[in-house]
Write an enzyme that holds these catalytic residues in place. Structure first.
Site, PDB file in Angstrom:
ATOM      1  N   ASP A  45      -1.117  -0.307   6.354  1.00  0.00           N
ATOM      2  CA  ASP A  45      -1.315   0.088   7.826  1.00  0.00           C
ATOM      3  C   ASP A  45      -2.481   0.526   8.082  1.00  0.00           C
ATOM      4  OD1 ASP A  45      -1.389   2.503   6.137  1.00  0.00           O
ATOM      5  OD2 ASP A  45      -0.322   3.634   7.898  1.00  0.00           O
ATOM      6  N   ASP A 102      -6.681  -1.880   4.556  1.00  0.00           N
ATOM      7  CA  ASP A 102      -5.713  -2.892   3.871  1.00  0.00           C
ATOM      8  C   ASP A 102      -6.151  -4.380   4.588  1.00  0.00           C
ATOM      9  OD1 ASP A 102      -4.266  -0.851   2.262  1.00  0.00           O
ATOM     10  OD2 ASP A 102      -3.112  -0.484   4.169  1.00  0.00           O
ATOM     11  N   ASP A 136       0.817  -1.171   0.028  1.00  0.00           N
ATOM     12  CA  ASP A 136      -0.137   0.082  -0.123  1.00  0.00           C
ATOM     13  C   ASP A 136       0.766   1.237   0.186  1.00  0.00           C
ATOM     14  OD1 ASP A 136      -2.204   1.418   0.255  1.00  0.00           O
ATOM     15  OD2 ASP A 136      -1.701   1.925   2.479  1.00  0.00           O
TER      16      ASP A 136
END
Length: 767
Positions: free
Chosen positions: A506, A510, A308
């Site tokens: 994080d 996600d 990400d």
């Protein structure tokens, strides 16, 4: 069940050690019958223990070496070798406890997701606003969402609104939605109260689907296959055949028992878990918590890493990158006044503005008469002036002029956010903020490749131009933009064709991908999130290059585990052949097997020893030097931006180089001494840390180029001023402007170079 199982294993181990020790004490005192009785009890305990383990394996339809242990223990009792049986029991119990702890995985709770889910909603009725359970909300109902509340169900806005959508997209910047736009459940209203018309129920809303995605993805996670299980497929039949042949050829069951005793698979059941546990411990010391031996093995096998962006490859929090003064306005004073009123604002951009002012050493005033317009900006009095700080649309309204449009265009080009500062009704400055790339991210990607990762992918909810920029700088193979949680799951499915996947993120958004990947890695330096609950690996330090070190540790631990198994079982097989030939009795075989076990354990304990990693361990003196130079480096940021500002202000219509001369004095007084100190102190420090002088060659070259360009500026300005009677021409201004822009480009590149190559060696940790 997991806790009960652990207690049972510990109880068996305790009893096995007590019975073995009691038998040894009795034998030492000459009470051989008591010793045999104690050891026999230990062997019986081990037999029951091994039978239970074998039964569980059979129910789960997986291969197991426990059948060898069962036959060895039964055979030891049969031929009158209780000591061998008691030792085997202790070894089996110890191995089981270690393996249980190494392979245990933390429960992937959805507590944070479910706790955040809204329970109540404000329904608008003819009689007013009525608070009801969210389960009672139907389609086409009108709801009121107050400031700071989570949108309970998907809906369509009846008017403009501002939302924090980070729970779904991971992007930290508030998003403005116009009336008539669709809004998803799970986002937070950070603007004024807003009305929406529901388009789903709570059960079918976006946020409920996100929770279900996590649960479904967790169910698809691959189970951990023990090292012992992989060897058991070939080892168990081989052992049984060899024992049967020895019995048949010699006509003596003792030989078969000797083969089974020597074949007791303690290297599999004990040495391998020790290596894995050592890897877990070493990873934890690096600030990487790996949730069990299963996750460590999968981490070692990873070939594809999917990142990400926000909070992972970037800081996850906006930072002030530039302050643009209008018509020569004092940017420091504009920033000081903006930060003064922002001290009492809860807006996501207020904190970075205050931090930027304090980092420049500006003294803030205590504001008064502060009024905040949620999601738009703040107004107050500071320094004897009325100050407004906020979104450009809120400040300019419908009177946005050319300068304000240029600021907006520059922000859009850089993927930045812009905030305007108005003092006593006059717009004086613009503050640009950007989520900066982590300085250690490019080195981390290179370290991942050197650790054996074959493919690196960036999957983000951000727009394509911003994602592409980050991807180019960091050095990934593929960039996937505009991804929602389901898109990331689909990306993981595609990337799994290239090898086992590691997902790094994080945010709450996600969590599904973290649970679905072969290994999920969450960054939790700023606190626990749903992502850390769904992940197999959690980074507790605020630096992503620790992931590369964790992969190295995992691969080394797995390699050592396999070495210990290979050596231990190889020697066991030689001993089995000797036992089958009648060269070893069961008692001697048991003693030899313990020697082999100790050797295998000694090999496994190598995993505890330190090894060279990517993370640089700087001496304390170098850390202090680096911190001092970094402070100076950060303090020069306004001067660097002043180079571009002066160049922007130079005009061929009214030629004047007074600002350029003042800038040159500041560059010679402040910048050049710092660059020389960098060359004298920073370059050798980095060379020592990286064990390479070639690694700092580019750093030295840019130091020389900066000094060269400043000297060129001095010569140019001196030549223009050589004849006081000669007027400054437009060509003179163009030459100075061109040189300033070139110097600015070199300085910006050099600062990024130092951030990545030098100051990231000892990064500043987030609060």
């Amino acid at each position: 069940m997991g806790t009960l199982r652990r207690h049972q294993d510990l109880l068996v181990l305790a009893l096995a050690v007590v019975l073995l020790g009691a038998g040894g004490l009795a034998w030492a005192r000459g009470a051989s019958s008591v010793a045999d009785g104690s050891w026999s009890a230990g062997a019986v305990l081990g037999l029951v223990f091994a039978l239970a383990a074998m039964g569980a394996a059979l129910r789960e339809r997986r291969p197991t070496v426990d059948v060898i242990a069962v036959l060895a223990l039964a055979g030891a009792l049969w031929v009158g070798e209780p000591l061998a049986g008691a030792i085997i029991t202790a070894m089996l119990a110890t191995g089981q406890v270690l393996e249980e702890r190494a392979a245990a995985r933390a429960r992937r709770e959805l507590s944070l997701l479910t706790a955040r889910a809204p329970r109540r909603a404000r329904r608008i009725t003819a009689d007013g606003v009525l608070e009801v359970p969210v389960e009672e909300i139907g389609l086409n109902e009108h709801l009121l969402v107050a400031t700071g509340e989570v949108v309970p169900v998907d809906g369509r806005l009846t008017g403009p609104a501002t939302f924090d959508e980070s729970a779904l997209t991971g992007e930290p910047a508030p998003v403005e939605r116009p009336g008539g736009d669709d809004v998803r459940s799970g986002v937070v209203n950070v603007g004024p109260p807003v009305e929406l018309v529901t388009t789903t129920t709570a059960e079918t809303s976006t946020y409920a689907a996100l929770v279900r995605l996590v649960a479904e993805a967790q169910a698809t996670s691959a189970p951990f296959v023990r090292v012992a299980d992989r060897w058991a497929v070939a080892f168990v039949p081989l052992t049984l055949v060899l024992a049967g042949v020895a019995w048949w050829l010699a006509g003596d069951p003792v030989r078969a028992v000797a083969v089974l005793v020597v074949a007791t698979p303690c290297p599999l059941l004990l040495a391998a878990p020790i290596a894995i546990v050592s890897g877990l411990s070493r990873s934890a010391r690096l600030g990487v918590v790996v949730k069990g031996g299963a996750a460590l093995e999968r981490l070692a096998a990873g070939q594809v890493v999917v990142f990400d962006k926000t909070g992972t490859l970037t800081r996850g929090r906006p930072a002030v990158t530039d302050v643009l003064g209008r018509d020569g306005a004092d940017t420091d004073e504009a920033l000081r006044l903006a930060a003064s009123v922002d001290q009492v604002s809860a807006h996501v951009l207020a904190g970075p503005i205050v931090e930027a002012a304090l980092s420049r050493g500006l003294r803030l005033d205590l504001p008064s008469d502060v009024e905040e317009s949620p999601g738009r900006g703040v107004r107050g009095s500071a320094g004897g002036a009325t100050v407004r700080v906020g979104r450009p649309e809120w400040i300019t309204g419908s009177r946005a002029d050319r300068w304000a449009r240029q600021v907006r265009r520059r922000a859009d080009l850089d993927g930045s956010m812009s905030v305007l500062v108005e003092v006593d009704g006059v717009i004086v400055a613009a503050i640009l903020l950007h989520d900066p790339i982590r300085p250690d991210a490019p080195r981390m990607v290179r370290a991942l490749r050197s650790a054996g990762i074959r493919r690196v992918v960036l999957a983000t909810g951000d727009r394509a131009d911003v994602a592409d920029t980050v991807g180019r700088i960091v050095g990934v193979d593929t960039v996937l933009a505009d991804c929602d949680p389901s898109d990331k799951l689909a990306a993981l499915g595609r990337e799994s064709r290239h090898g086992p996947t590691i997902m790094v993120g994080d945010g709450i958004n996600d969590a599904p991908a973290l649970a679905a990947a072969d290994v999920g890695v969450a960054l939790a330096a700023r606190g626990a999130t749903a992502s850390s609950e769904a992940a197999d690996v959690v980074l507790t330090v605020d630096r992503v290059d620790a992931l590369a070190d964790a992969i190295l540790v995992a691969r080394r631990s797995r390699g050592i585990a396999l070495q210990s198994v290979t050596v231990g079982m190889g020697l066991s097989m030689l001993a089995m052949a000797a036992a089958a030939a009648g060269w070893l009795t069961p008692a001697v075989g048991a003693a030899l097997q313990e020697v082999i076990d100790l050797l295998a354990i000694a090999i496994a304990l190598r995993a505890v020893l330190p090894t060279r990693l990517h993370t640089i361990d700087l001496p304390e003196e170098d850390r202090r030097t680096l911190a001092l130079l970094r402070t100076e480096h950060d303090g020069l940021a306004p001067l660097v931006e002043r180079v571009a500002a002066v160049a922007d202000q130079l005009s061929t219509q009214d030629p004047s180089l007074a600002a350029a001369r003042e800038l040159l004095d500041a560059l010679e007084r402040d910048l050049l001494p710092h660059e020389r100190a960098d060359e004298e102190l920073l370059v050798p420090l980095v060379a020592r840390a990286l064990h390479s002088h070639e690694a700092v060659a580019a750093l030295s070259r840019t130091h020389a180029e900066i000094e060269h360009q400043v000297h060129r500026l001095r010569r140019l300005l001196d030549s223009v001023s050589a004849d006081p009677g000669e007027p400054i021409t437009a060509d003179d201004v163009v030459d100075v402007r061109r040189l300033l822009y070139g110097l600015y480009a070199v300085l910006k590149f050099h600062n990024a170079q130092e951030d990545e190559g030098a100051f990231s060696l000892a990064p500043v940790h987030a609060a």
